[in-house]
Design an enzyme around this catalytic site. Structure first.
Site, PDB file in Angstrom:
ATOM      1  N   ARG A   1      -6.145  -2.932   3.877  1.00 49.35           N
ATOM      2  CA  ARG A   1      -6.683  -1.922   4.798  1.00 49.35           C
ATOM      3  C   ARG A   1      -7.028  -2.473   6.176  1.00 49.35           C
ATOM      4  O   ARG A   1      -7.052  -1.731   7.148  1.00 49.35           O
ATOM      5  CB  ARG A   1      -7.891  -1.242   4.150  1.00 49.35           C
ATOM      6  CG  ARG A   1      -7.485  -0.383   2.932  1.00 49.35           C
ATOM      7  CD  ARG A   1      -8.656  -0.083   2.034  1.00 49.35           C
ATOM      8  NE  ARG A   1      -9.213  -1.313   1.492  1.00 49.35           N
ATOM      9  CZ  ARG A   1     -10.391  -1.408   0.899  1.00 49.35           C
ATOM     10  NH1 ARG A   1     -11.139  -0.338   0.773  1.00 49.35           N
ATOM     11  NH2 ARG A   1     -10.815  -2.572   0.424  1.00 49.35           N
TER      12      ARG A   1
ATOM     13  N   GLN B   1       7.799  -4.696  -5.880  1.00 54.07           N
ATOM     14  CA  GLN B   1       6.702  -4.680  -6.855  1.00 54.07           C
ATOM     15  C   GLN B   1       6.954  -3.613  -7.923  1.00 54.07           C
ATOM     16  O   GLN B   1       7.248  -2.460  -7.591  1.00 54.07           O
ATOM     17  CB  GLN B   1       5.367  -4.389  -6.174  1.00 54.07           C
ATOM     18  CG  GLN B   1       4.223  -4.611  -7.148  1.00 54.07           C
ATOM     19  CD  GLN B   1       2.895  -4.083  -6.662  1.00 54.07           C
ATOM     20  OE1 GLN B   1       2.752  -2.893  -6.399  1.00 54.07           O
ATOM     21  NE2 GLN B   1       1.923  -4.962  -6.534  1.00 54.07           N
TER      22      GLN B   1
ATOM     23  N   CYS C   1      -3.130  -1.639 -10.179  1.00 51.89           N
ATOM     24  CA  CYS C   1      -3.287  -0.231  -9.797  1.00 51.89           C
ATOM     25  C   CYS C   1      -4.376   0.436 -10.646  1.00 51.89           C
ATOM     26  O   CYS C   1      -4.317   0.398 -11.876  1.00 51.89           O
ATOM     27  CB  CYS C   1      -1.965   0.504  -9.976  1.00 51.89           C
ATOM     28  SG  CYS C   1      -2.083   2.245  -9.574  1.00 51.89           S
TER      29      CYS C   1
ATOM     30  N   MET D   1       0.872  -1.190   0.000  1.00 55.08           N
ATOM     31  CA  MET D   1       0.000   0.000   0.000  1.00 55.08           C
ATOM     32  C   MET D   1       0.902   1.231   0.000  1.00 55.08           C
ATOM     33  O   MET D   1       1.553   1.542   1.012  1.00 55.08           O
ATOM     34  CB  MET D   1      -0.941  -0.009   1.206  1.00 55.08           C
ATOM     35  CG  MET D   1      -2.007  -1.087   1.106  1.00 55.08           C
ATOM     36  SD  MET D   1      -3.245  -1.007   2.413  1.00 55.08           S
ATOM     37  CE  MET D   1      -2.332  -1.610   3.808  1.00 55.08           C
ATOM     38  N   ALA D   2       0.941   1.890  -1.162  1.00 52.69           N
ATOM     39  CA  ALA D   2       1.807   3.054  -1.324  1.00 52.69           C
ATOM     40  C   ALA D   2       1.459   4.101  -0.265  1.00 52.69           C
ATOM     41  O   ALA D   2       0.292   4.426  -0.066  1.00 52.69           O
ATOM     42  CB  ALA D   2       1.643   3.623  -2.732  1.00 52.69           C
TER      43      ALA D   2
ATOM     44  N   LYS E   1       0.182  -9.357  -9.455  1.00 50.20           N
ATOM     45  CA  LYS E   1      -0.994  -8.999  -8.661  1.00 50.20           C
ATOM     46  C   LYS E   1      -1.967  -8.268  -9.573  1.00 50.20           C
ATOM     47  O   LYS E   1      -1.573  -7.354 -10.297  1.00 50.20           O
ATOM     48  CB  LYS E   1      -0.577  -8.101  -7.501  1.00 50.20           C
ATOM     49  CG  LYS E   1      -1.721  -7.613  -6.623  1.00 50.20           C
ATOM     50  CD  LYS E   1      -1.158  -6.968  -5.367  1.00 50.20           C
ATOM     51  CE  LYS E   1      -2.239  -6.433  -4.460  1.00 50.20           C
ATOM     52  NZ  LYS E   1      -2.795  -5.143  -4.925  1.00 50.20           N
TER      53      LYS E   1
ATOM     54  N   ASN F   1      -7.301 -11.679  -2.166  1.00 46.38           N
ATOM     55  CA  ASN F   1      -7.185 -10.346  -1.557  1.00 46.38           C
ATOM     56  C   ASN F   1      -8.497  -9.580  -1.694  1.00 46.38           C
ATOM     57  O   ASN F   1      -9.173  -9.688  -2.718  1.00 46.38           O
ATOM     58  CB  ASN F   1      -6.026  -9.593  -2.246  1.00 46.38           C
ATOM     59  CG  ASN F   1      -5.947  -8.115  -1.904  1.00 46.38           C
ATOM     60  OD1 ASN F   1      -5.936  -7.265  -2.796  1.00 46.38           O
ATOM     61  ND2 ASN F   1      -5.905  -7.787  -0.640  1.00 46.38           N
ATOM     62  N   GLY F   2      -8.810  -8.824  -0.645  1.00 49.06           N
ATOM     63  CA  GLY F   2      -9.962  -7.936  -0.696  1.00 49.06           C
ATOM     64  C   GLY F   2     -10.867  -8.055   0.508  1.00 49.06           C
ATOM     65  O   GLY F   2     -11.400  -9.123   0.802  1.00 49.06           O
ATOM     66  N   ASP F   3     -10.978  -6.934   1.248  1.00 47.44           N
ATOM     67  CA  ASP F   3     -11.958  -6.800   2.326  1.00 47.44           C
ATOM     68  C   ASP F   3     -11.743  -7.723   3.523  1.00 47.44           C
ATOM     69  O   ASP F   3     -12.708  -8.046   4.215  1.00 47.44           O
ATOM     70  CB  ASP F   3     -13.375  -6.992   1.786  1.00 47.44           C
ATOM     71  CG  ASP F   3     -13.774  -5.900   0.796  1.00 47.44           C
ATOM     72  OD1 ASP F   3     -13.031  -4.900   0.700  1.00 47.44           O
ATOM     73  OD2 ASP F   3     -14.806  -6.051   0.119  1.00 47.44           O
TER      74      ASP F   3
HETATM   75  C1  LIG Z   1      -3.510   3.445   0.200  1.00 46.59           C
HETATM   76  C2  LIG Z   1      -3.396   2.261  -0.713  1.00 46.59           C
HETATM   77  C3  LIG Z   1      -2.254   2.087  -1.476  1.00 46.59           C
HETATM   78  C4  LIG Z   1      -2.137   0.975  -2.321  1.00 46.59           C
HETATM   79  N1  LIG Z   1      -0.972   0.795  -3.014  1.00 46.59           N
HETATM   80  C5  LIG Z   1      -0.810  -0.340  -3.762  1.00 46.59           C
HETATM   81  C6  LIG Z   1       0.437  -0.651  -4.385  1.00 46.59           C
HETATM   82  O1  LIG Z   1       1.433   0.073  -4.248  1.00 46.59           O
HETATM   83  N2  LIG Z   1       0.511  -1.783  -5.125  1.00 46.59           N
HETATM   84  C7  LIG Z   1      -0.565  -2.644  -5.261  1.00 46.59           C
HETATM   85  O2  LIG Z   1      -0.461  -3.673  -5.935  1.00 46.59           O
HETATM   86  N3  LIG Z   1      -1.748  -2.388  -4.665  1.00 46.59           N
HETATM   87  C8  LIG Z   1      -1.884  -1.287  -3.901  1.00 46.59           C
HETATM   88  N4  LIG Z   1      -3.052  -1.078  -3.231  1.00 46.59           N
HETATM   89  C9  LIG Z   1      -4.098  -2.117  -3.274  1.00 46.59           C
HETATM   90  C10 LIG Z   1      -3.919  -3.103  -2.108  1.00 46.59           C
HETATM   91  O3  LIG Z   1      -2.688  -3.787  -2.199  1.00 46.59           O
HETATM   92  C11 LIG Z   1      -5.068  -4.127  -2.056  1.00 46.59           C
HETATM   93  O4  LIG Z   1      -5.070  -4.862  -3.248  1.00 46.59           O
HETATM   94  C12 LIG Z   1      -6.418  -3.461  -1.879  1.00 46.59           C
HETATM   95  O5  LIG Z   1      -6.371  -2.470  -0.869  1.00 46.59           O
HETATM   96  C13 LIG Z   1      -7.517  -4.504  -1.525  1.00 46.59           C
HETATM   97  O6  LIG Z   1      -7.199  -5.171  -0.330  1.00 46.59           O
HETATM   98  P1  LIG Z   1      -7.877  -4.772   1.094  1.00 46.59           P
HETATM   99  O7  LIG Z   1      -9.363  -4.826   0.895  1.00 46.59           O
HETATM  100  O8  LIG Z   1      -7.372  -5.813   2.043  1.00 46.59           O
HETATM  101  O9  LIG Z   1      -7.428  -3.384   1.428  1.00 46.59           O
HETATM  102  C14 LIG Z   1      -3.193   0.033  -2.406  1.00 46.59           C
HETATM  103  C15 LIG Z   1      -4.342   0.226  -1.646  1.00 46.59           C
HETATM  104  C16 LIG Z   1      -4.453   1.306  -0.803  1.00 46.59           C
HETATM  105  C17 LIG Z   1      -5.699   1.453   0.040  1.00 46.59           C
END
Ligand SMILES: Cc1cc2nc3c(=O)[nH]c(=O)nc-3n(C[C@H](O)[C@H](O)[C@H](O)COP(=O)(O)O)c2cc1C
Length: 341
Positions: free
Chosen positions: A227, A72, A102, A19-20, A141, A202-204
């Site tokens: 998150r 990544q 992304c 997560m950037a 991914k 992945n997700g939620d």
């Molecule tokens: C603030 C933020 C930054 C993210 N940055 C990246 C990233 O750099 N590379 C990537 O593949 N996904 C990125 N994502 C997506 C997450 O890796 C993940 O796939 C997405 O949040 C869904 O998972 P979650 O529901 O567990 O949050 C980012 C998501 C968020 C919220």
């Protein structure tokens, strides 16, 4: 649960999502200490110009503390992606991950990330070029597809398998959905059925029990948490307990959590002051301290919100201080008081 990625066995199969702006080196260390089996660095642009930026170089350099660093890469040009992968390998990465997820429309002036899913042949060429450029395991991914009528994650995953990639991660949303609606476990399950390489779902995942539910619905070999780990590294050890068949130990007591938060704060400041000040003069050091403090605020807010007592004026006052002050000492003292009270 063990997630196999090439020659590596990721114990627990629990992965911290990239997560950037959130999962920097210090936070990845905290999450690994709390049970994340694998942590993925924030996306780094493969674009030749951006490669020179301090941010990209930082994201491409492996953390010496990490036994299995994953870098990544994001980009649309197969040759640039291949070159960036070599740089990552030279920088100590043990796994290279390709970002086809992304949702930003343009990164580095080109359509990349999830936009690549609309061009399966380009996706294949990128995966092939990266795979041929390094000796490391390569993973990808992605999302479930571009939109509701173009869900091709299973096709891209099959191409990944044919090109020799070691694993795929699927976020159960389309690009069009961005972060709205619910992540679709059934689409992830479809990908699991389509390939024989490991799939990470992945997700939620917001609660430890969501890990078990997602594995049950998808048959995935691993689960990635994004998150749900905001201000919550404990989700990993709690999910680990459930995976081992033990009861959920729950969130730690406030005082115990405080020691993790303070350690994170100190490590964050130490890391970012060094990165931002780069051995410069006093003025640069001061700028570095301020940058470190400001970038910690989101973590502080998440931690404190998670542990705040409902409508407690004392907690609210301390939270205000910690997320507003420009003094490192005041922020640290505020955190200490919050978690000790
Ligand atoms: C603030 C933020 C930054 C993210 N940055 C990246 C990233 O750099 N590379 C990537 O593949 N996904 C990125 N994502 C997506 C997450 O890796 C993940 O796939 C997405 O949040 C869904 O998972 P979650 O529901 O567990 O949050 C980012 C998501 C968020 C919220």
């Amino acid at each position: 649960m063990v997630l196999k990625i090439g020659p590596y066995a990721v114990e627990s199969g629990l992965v911290l999502a990239p997560m950037a702006g959130v999962t920097d080196v210090p936070y990845r260390r905290v999450c690994r200490r709390m049970g994340a089996g694998l942590t993925v660095a924030e996306m780094a642009a493969s674009d030749a110009h951006l490669r020179c930026s301090a941010m990209t170089q930082r994201r491409t350099r492996a953390d010496a503390d990490d036994p299995l660093p994953v870098v990544q890469l994001l980009g649309a040009d197969p040759d640039e992606m291949a070159r960036a992968a070599q740089i990552a390998q030279e920088g100590g990465a043990r796994i290279v991950d390709i970002n086809f997820g992304c949702p930003a429309r343009m990164v580095c002036g080109k359509a990349c990330g999830s936009a690549i899913m609309r061009e399966p042949e380009l996706a294949r060429r990128i995966m092939r070029a990266v795979r041929q450029a390094v000796t490391l395991p390569v993973t990808v991914k992605m999302r479930t597809g571009w939109d509701e009528v173009h869900k091709n994650a299973a096709d891209i995953a099959r191409a990944a398998e044919q090109e020799g990639l070691a694993a795929v991660t699927v976020h159960g949303r389309t690009r069009a959905a961005r972060f709205t609606g619910r992540s679709d476990a059934l689409e992830i399950a479809r990908v699991v059925r389509a390939v024989s390489i490991p799939v990470v779902a992945n997700g939620d995942v917001l609660e430890p029990a969501d890990v078990l539910a997602l594995i049950e619905k998808t048959g995935a070999a691993g689960v990635m948490i994004g998150r749900g780990a905001y201000g919550n590294p404990w989700i990993f050890r709690r999910a680990r307990a459930l995976l081992a068949g033990d009861p959920d130990p729950g969130l730690p007591a406030r005082s115990e959590a405080g020691s993790t938060v303070l350690e994170h704060f100190d490590a964050h400041v130490d890391y970012w002051v060094r990165e931002e000040a780069k051995g410069g003069d006093d003025e640069q050091l001061e700028r570095g301290r301020l940058a470190a403090l400001r970038s910690f605020r989101k973590h502080a807010r998440w931690y404190m919100t998670r542990f705040a007592r409902d409508k407690d004026a004392h907690d609210e006052r301390l939270m205000e201080i910690v997320v507003r002050t420009d003094s490192l000492e005041e922020a640290r003292a505020g955190l200490l008081e919050f978690f000790e009270s």
